[in-house]
Scaffold this active site. Sequence first.
Site, short mmCIF file in Angstrom:
data_model
loop_
_atom_site.label_atom_id
_atom_site.label_comp_id
_atom_site.label_asym_id
_atom_site.label_seq_id
_atom_site.Cartn_x
_atom_site.Cartn_y
_atom_site.Cartn_z
N SER A 39 0.80 -1.09 0.07
CA SER A 39 -0.15 -0.11 -0.11
C SER A 39 1.08 1.38 0.12
CB SER A 39 -0.80 0.13 1.28
OG SER A 39 -0.11 -0.29 2.36
N ASP A 346 -4.81 7.10 8.09
CA ASP A 346 -5.78 6.35 8.46
C ASP A 346 -5.25 5.29 9.53
OD1 ASP A 346 -4.07 4.70 6.96
OD2 ASP A 346 -5.43 4.03 5.34
N HIS A 349 -1.31 4.29 6.84
CA HIS A 349 -0.53 4.82 5.76
C HIS A 349 -0.55 6.36 6.17
CE1 HIS A 349 -3.32 1.55 4.28
NE2 HIS A 349 -2.03 1.29 4.15
#
Length: 381
Positions: A39, A346, A349
């Site tokens: 990610s 979040d 990240h």
Amino acid sequence: MDSTLFFLTLTISVSSVPWLVLATATSCDFPAIFNFGDSNSDTGGLSAVYGQAPPPNGETFFHKPAGRYSDGRLVIDFMAERLGLPYLSAYLDAVGSNFTHGANFATAGSTIRPQNTTFQQTGYSPISLNIQFYEFNDFHRRSQTYRNQGGVFEKLLPKEEFFSRALYTFDIGQNDLTAGYFLNMSGDQVRAYVPDLMNQFKTIIQYVYDQGGRSFWIHNTGPVACLPYILDRLPITAGQVDHIGCVGPVNDVAKYFNTKLNETVVELRKQFPLAAITYVDVYSVKYTLISKAKELGFVEPLKACCGPGGKYNYNVKVGCGWKGVVDGREVEGTSCKDPTVKINWDGIHYTEAANKWVFDQIVGGAFSDPPVPLAMACHRQ
Ligand SMILES: *[C@@H]1O[C@H](CO)[C@@H](O)[C@H](O)[C@H]1NC(C)=O
Ligand SMILES: *[C@@H]1O[C@H](CO)[C@@H](O)[C@H](O)[C@H]1NC(C)=O
Ligand SMILES: *[C@@H]1O[C@H](CO)[C@@H](O)[C@H](O)[C@H]1NC(C)=O
Ligand SMILES: *[C@@H]1O[C@H](CO)[C@@H](O)[C@H](O)[C@H]1NC(C)=O
């Protein structure tokens, strides 16, 4: 630059001040980026397969969800911008993609080693690094078959020569470490499989090299134990918390991973003298950002911007952009007022502002071995 002049510059610098060689080398003019990872650099892969990252993801820059787990751009986006290339389309995005200047094989939750658990069970992506390579291999072959048919394919797919001239970027490993911890393994048990991670990583670099890849830009793994999802989910004792609030022993395992990654890169350079392999110490940059948050204009470095509330504004059951019930109460993962002063987006990240700061530190080569700027990462030392 005129080649005679270039040769002259090079000769003078070699004889007088050797370290100037890199500084006077020409830009690589990378025509494409092929990215592999999780990610930290996913620009739409997981969203294409498991559903779009919901709003408010993307709110700051794209003003809508954009396949990224952030309010805006990721480090890989800033890299593409700096190299004068378009943002990378996710290989898995079937609609609207344009691969003329590269492709992104990263998906959120990806690991180096294939996991023995499903996405539904643990949230780790089945698109592990070996699968990302299969995709790349297929992309390389099929893109040329179609490109040779001409027409619109010439405007959607890379030229064959781009594969040897491209920059191959890697940012993966964080999830391999957390996967062990979430299965209740001890730090020693996680350390014990790091050599296996390195073997599998090395194999993939070899495969890419065999397909003509020559320039590699490899990020090490960040201080994962400074992130809310680790602080919230692992059983932590007070003695394990360092002076900035991160979990020392867990970050030590990340550092151990990085030491091994560096050793692996050194071996790869010996094995492939024609390759330029840059190791980028993202760990140090991110740790500095979190520890000096205030001086750098950021607030609450250990608390997420987008979340349902709580000590770290993070809850594994109610992610950013989702609704759910926590302790019998309906809650929603909503964004903070000003993501530009936050580091964590979040719980897992980074915000665009943090990503930009990280990019600014690494782009010139100050955290790289060898210390080459991004645009010159095709030059071997
Ligand atoms: C999954 O299981 C196989 C077979 O037992 C094992 O070799 C492999 O290391 C396991 N992978 C992980 C990530 O635990
Ligand atoms: C894909 O992107 C390239 C570079 O930005 C552009 O030249 C090309 O026209 C685009 N292809 C299509 C079909 O829009
Ligand atoms: C790990 O331990 C916690 C606390 O004992 C437990 O709730 C959880 O189910 C365990 N997880 C796994 C994967 O064994
Ligand atoms: C990587 O390892 C080499 C050789 O042991 C060492 O000289 C270098 O300082 C290490 N680089 C980093 C960033 O740790």
